[in-house]
Enzyme design. Sequence first.
Site: not given
Lengths: 256, 256
Positions: A41, A62, A175
């Site tokens: 990643d 992504k 996140m």
Amino acid sequence: MKPNSAIAPKVYLVGAGPGAADLLTLRAARLLARADIVFHDALVHADVLAMAPQARLVLVGKRSGRLSTAQRFINRQLVDAAGRYRCVVRLKGGDPMLFGRAQEEIGALREAGIAVEIVPGISAGFGASAEVGQSLTRRGLSRSVIFLTPAVGTGEARHEWAQAARHADTVVLYMAGRQAQDIADGLIGAGLLPQRPAVLIENATLPGQRIIPTTLAGLPLAARQLADGPALILIGDVYAELIGLAAATTPRSAAA
Amino acid sequence: MKPNSAIAPKVYLVGAGPGAADLLTLRAARLLARADIVFHDALVHADVLAMAPQARLVLVGKRSGRLSTAQRFINRQLVDAAGRYRCVVRLKGGDPMLFGRAQEEIGALREAGIAVEIVPGISAGFGASAEVGQSLTRRGLSRSVIFLTPAVGTGEARHEWAQAARHADTVVLYMAGRQAQDIADGLIGAGLLPQRPAVLIENATLPGQRIIPTTLAGLPLAARQLADGPALILIGDVYAELIGLAAATTPRSAAA
């Protein structure tokens, strides 16, 4: 690039840990040292990739909002590589089994008859907790910890997300840096007190690390101090002393 | 046993990981290699302790039900050692910041003016997930994971514990093997469906590992197969395929 005819094809799904290269496991480091190809990643640090000196490095995925077509392409690349390379590593930030969409890759590999071995990694929440210096659990204060990603602005899912967070003693949001306002609104709307202690942490365990103690209501303002690194939000009574409060003075919600 | 006069005293609080010695981090392994004294829990495997060949090994704590007087004695031992040894390691199973009572030791050390550096470890839930081969989260199925210890038979705490577990998508219960009946009763009482998929895992990542897929209602019977090792319980839709169900056929509760 060695042909792989004599041995059964296998892919190693490996956790790259929270950031710092020496927070990989010994097992992960040994696999990287002999890897022929590594699919990684964008968030995996260059120092970690340097631990696979022989490997062809392939950047996949992504940082956010990966499309399912892209996921299918990754699955296909992994299956192809398993037939062509001796030691294939799929390297994911943190632990591969938490917020890594691992199951889609595991499913595709198994369907193709390829064995999958999973090597755990230190998830970001643990790297962050070590740096913040506050235990996620504490006798008499916290016996449950929830790890989640916020589902903001999506009706039913938003409600469920906030309810789940409301019922746990300590909350770790992944996140989360760019959604601080929605997170604060959602949790206060679900009944958590605005003055509940919170910590924002960016680039945990890496040189650019930033730790910002605040409160639930203070999260949006605190988030403006963040740069562009991955960020976690920690919420709970266990963080009270970081903002100068005694833990007992901060009930979880008005109802508590 | 080297006098520690020139350098500031420090204790390393280090995660020993879920069991297998090669699941320690590189940072933890390097610290053990140079440790002069290691205070460790009973659950830390002999292969891990062998990574500290120079160190005096001190067994502290109990496998369950450690008394607070015992904790105070551990705190005192750590403070004393920091003044006498160059490299003092406190080694805890899994990650030190989850269910490790770390805060009591951190507090005692800081109060005595001793620096504490925390090195994260792979918590048992991640070691178990790697072995079970099912991601804790999955797109469309699980976006939250709660880690908790059951509080059984204690009125209010029991209620809170079950409510917290009920609102998360995936549940990981630590120190759960002997309380399978109470756990099943508590969660079904809180509204989870008896047929909800569950996995019992004992000695995760070690040679004596045992993985038993079952359901919430089946946990007590499954737990009779356990030996005396540390056991975790995993509960959630993500385990449906282990018991031959499609995930979509298993709503979390009658209300869902």
